[in-house]
Motif scaffolding. Structure first.
Motif, mmCIF file in Angstrom:
data_model
loop_
_atom_site.group_PDB
_atom_site.id
_atom_site.type_symbol
_atom_site.label_atom_id
_atom_site.label_comp_id
_atom_site.label_asym_id
_atom_site.label_seq_id
_atom_site.Cartn_x
_atom_site.Cartn_y
_atom_site.Cartn_z
ATOM 1 N N MET A 1 9.480 3.753 11.945
ATOM 2 C CA MET A 1 9.275 4.636 13.090
ATOM 3 C C MET A 1 10.509 4.662 13.983
ATOM 4 S SD MET A 1 7.315 4.661 16.634
ATOM 5 C CE MET A 1 7.267 2.943 16.708
ATOM 6 N N ILE A 2 11.090 3.501 14.223
ATOM 7 C CA ILE A 2 12.287 3.427 15.068
ATOM 8 C C ILE A 2 13.450 4.163 14.415
ATOM 9 C CG2 ILE A 2 14.056 1.864 15.975
ATOM 10 C CD1 ILE A 2 11.733 -0.194 16.383
ATOM 11 N N MET A 3 13.672 3.913 13.145
ATOM 12 C CA MET A 3 14.841 4.486 12.483
ATOM 13 C C MET A 3 14.739 6.003 12.329
ATOM 14 S SD MET A 3 16.791 1.995 12.405
ATOM 15 C CE MET A 3 18.149 2.862 11.649
ATOM 16 N N ARG B 1 0.818 -1.220 0.000
ATOM 17 C CA ARG B 1 0.000 0.000 0.000
ATOM 18 C C ARG B 1 0.851 1.268 0.000
ATOM 19 N NH1 ARG B 1 -5.271 -1.811 3.517
ATOM 20 N NH2 ARG B 1 -5.341 -3.908 2.640
ATOM 21 N N GLN B 2 2.140 1.090 -0.220
ATOM 22 C CA GLN B 2 3.103 2.188 -0.289
ATOM 23 C C GLN B 2 3.113 3.029 0.992
ATOM 24 O OE1 GLN B 2 2.249 4.191 -3.996
ATOM 25 N NE2 GLN B 2 3.036 2.476 -5.183
ATOM 26 N N HIS B 3 3.116 2.328 2.117
ATOM 27 C CA HIS B 3 3.142 2.992 3.422
ATOM 28 C C HIS B 3 4.153 2.357 4.369
ATOM 29 C CE1 HIS B 3 0.291 6.265 3.651
ATOM 30 N NE2 HIS B 3 -0.486 5.597 2.822
ATOM 31 N N LEU B 4 5.354 2.109 3.883
ATOM 32 C CA LEU B 4 6.392 1.603 4.782
ATOM 33 C C LEU B 4 6.726 2.612 5.880
ATOM 34 C CD1 LEU B 4 8.930 -0.324 2.536
ATOM 35 C CD2 LEU B 4 7.280 -1.247 4.163
ATOM 36 N N ASP B 5 6.322 3.856 5.678
ATOM 37 C CA ASP B 5 6.514 4.867 6.721
ATOM 38 C C ASP B 5 5.751 4.531 7.994
ATOM 39 O OD1 ASP B 5 4.231 5.448 4.926
ATOM 40 O OD2 ASP B 5 3.895 7.180 6.227
ATOM 41 N N LEU B 6 4.776 3.643 7.896
ATOM 42 C CA LEU B 6 3.963 3.259 9.046
ATOM 43 C C LEU B 6 4.409 1.943 9.675
ATOM 44 C CD1 LEU B 6 0.457 4.283 7.668
ATOM 45 C CD2 LEU B 6 1.980 5.585 9.165
ATOM 46 N N LEU C 1 14.355 -1.985 5.661
ATOM 47 C CA LEU C 1 13.901 -0.812 4.914
ATOM 48 C C LEU C 1 14.691 -0.658 3.623
ATOM 49 C CD1 LEU C 1 13.437 1.522 7.984
ATOM 50 C CD2 LEU C 1 11.604 0.557 6.563
ATOM 51 N N LYS C 2 15.989 -0.909 3.689
ATOM 52 C CA LYS C 2 16.828 -0.840 2.494
ATOM 53 C C LYS C 2 16.414 -1.903 1.477
ATOM 54 C CE LYS C 2 21.616 -1.104 0.975
ATOM 55 N NZ LYS C 2 22.991 -1.398 1.361
ATOM 56 N N ASP C 3 16.147 -3.118 1.965
ATOM 57 C CA ASP C 3 15.736 -4.215 1.079
ATOM 58 C C ASP C 3 14.461 -3.892 0.312
ATOM 59 O OD1 ASP C 3 17.925 -5.681 1.929
ATOM 60 O OD2 ASP C 3 16.753 -7.002 3.252
ATOM 61 N N TYR C 4 13.603 -3.090 0.926
ATOM 62 C CA TYR C 4 12.335 -2.708 0.292
ATOM 63 C C TYR C 4 12.413 -1.316 -0.323
ATOM 64 C CZ TYR C 4 9.952 -6.867 1.961
ATOM 65 O OH TYR C 4 9.546 -8.164 2.187
ATOM 66 N N GLU C 5 13.647 -0.821 -0.449
ATOM 67 C CA GLU C 5 13.946 0.452 -1.131
ATOM 68 C C GLU C 5 13.230 1.645 -0.493
ATOM 69 O OE1 GLU C 5 13.223 -0.214 -5.292
ATOM 70 O OE2 GLU C 5 14.852 -1.676 -5.410
ATOM 71 N N TYR C 6 13.164 1.631 0.835
ATOM 72 C CA TYR C 6 12.578 2.755 1.559
ATOM 73 C C TYR C 6 13.690 3.634 2.119
ATOM 74 C CZ TYR C 6 9.887 5.472 4.899
ATOM 75 O OH TYR C 6 9.309 6.510 5.582
ATOM 76 N N GLN C 7 13.601 4.904 1.859
ATOM 77 C CA GLN C 7 14.594 5.866 2.327
ATOM 78 C C GLN C 7 14.072 6.583 3.555
ATOM 79 O OE1 GLN C 7 17.619 6.491 0.727
ATOM 80 N NE2 GLN C 7 17.137 4.762 -0.596
ATOM 81 N N ILE C 8 14.880 6.628 4.615
ATOM 82 C CA ILE C 8 14.506 7.373 5.825
ATOM 83 C C ILE C 8 14.817 8.836 5.602
ATOM 84 C CG2 ILE C 8 15.061 7.743 8.267
ATOM 85 C CD1 ILE C 8 13.488 5.243 7.902
#
Length: 103
Positions: free
Chosen positions: A73-75, A63-68, A96-103
């Protein structure tokens, strides 16, 4: 001071449940049950130390919400880093890196 931080983290876990429900239309019932039963920190540790990402993590990714996710949240919240080991923080960052999410 640690008790206050632990309580804040628990509240943050409840908040990401609410946000997932309102922003991603995802009712993470297993997640909220775990948090209510084991508390925020223990629930986070169980999720982080699992061999694979949770069903909820995958759903939020879809759902394109890895921010949740707990990991995000921890990082992004440095004050919570002291609640977890370096290995646990590394797992969060790697997922997060494996799923290509940038903090």
């Amino acid at each position: 001071m640690l008790n206050q931080l632990e309580n804040e983290f628990h509240e943050a876990m409840l908040n990401i449940y609410r946000q997932a429900k309102s922003e991603a239309s995802y009712d993470a019932r297993r997640f909220i049950q775990m948090v209510e039963t084991h508390g925020g920190i223990e629930s986070a540790r169980r999720l982080i130390n699992a061999a694979t990402v949770s069903e909820g993590y995958t759903t939020l990714w879809e759902r394109q919400h890895l921010d949740l996710t707990v990991e995000a949240m921890i990082m992004r919240t440095e004050k919570y880093h002291s609640l977890f080991t370096e290995d646990e923080l590394d797992v969060c960052a790697q997922r997060l890196k494996d799923y290509e999410y940038q903090i």
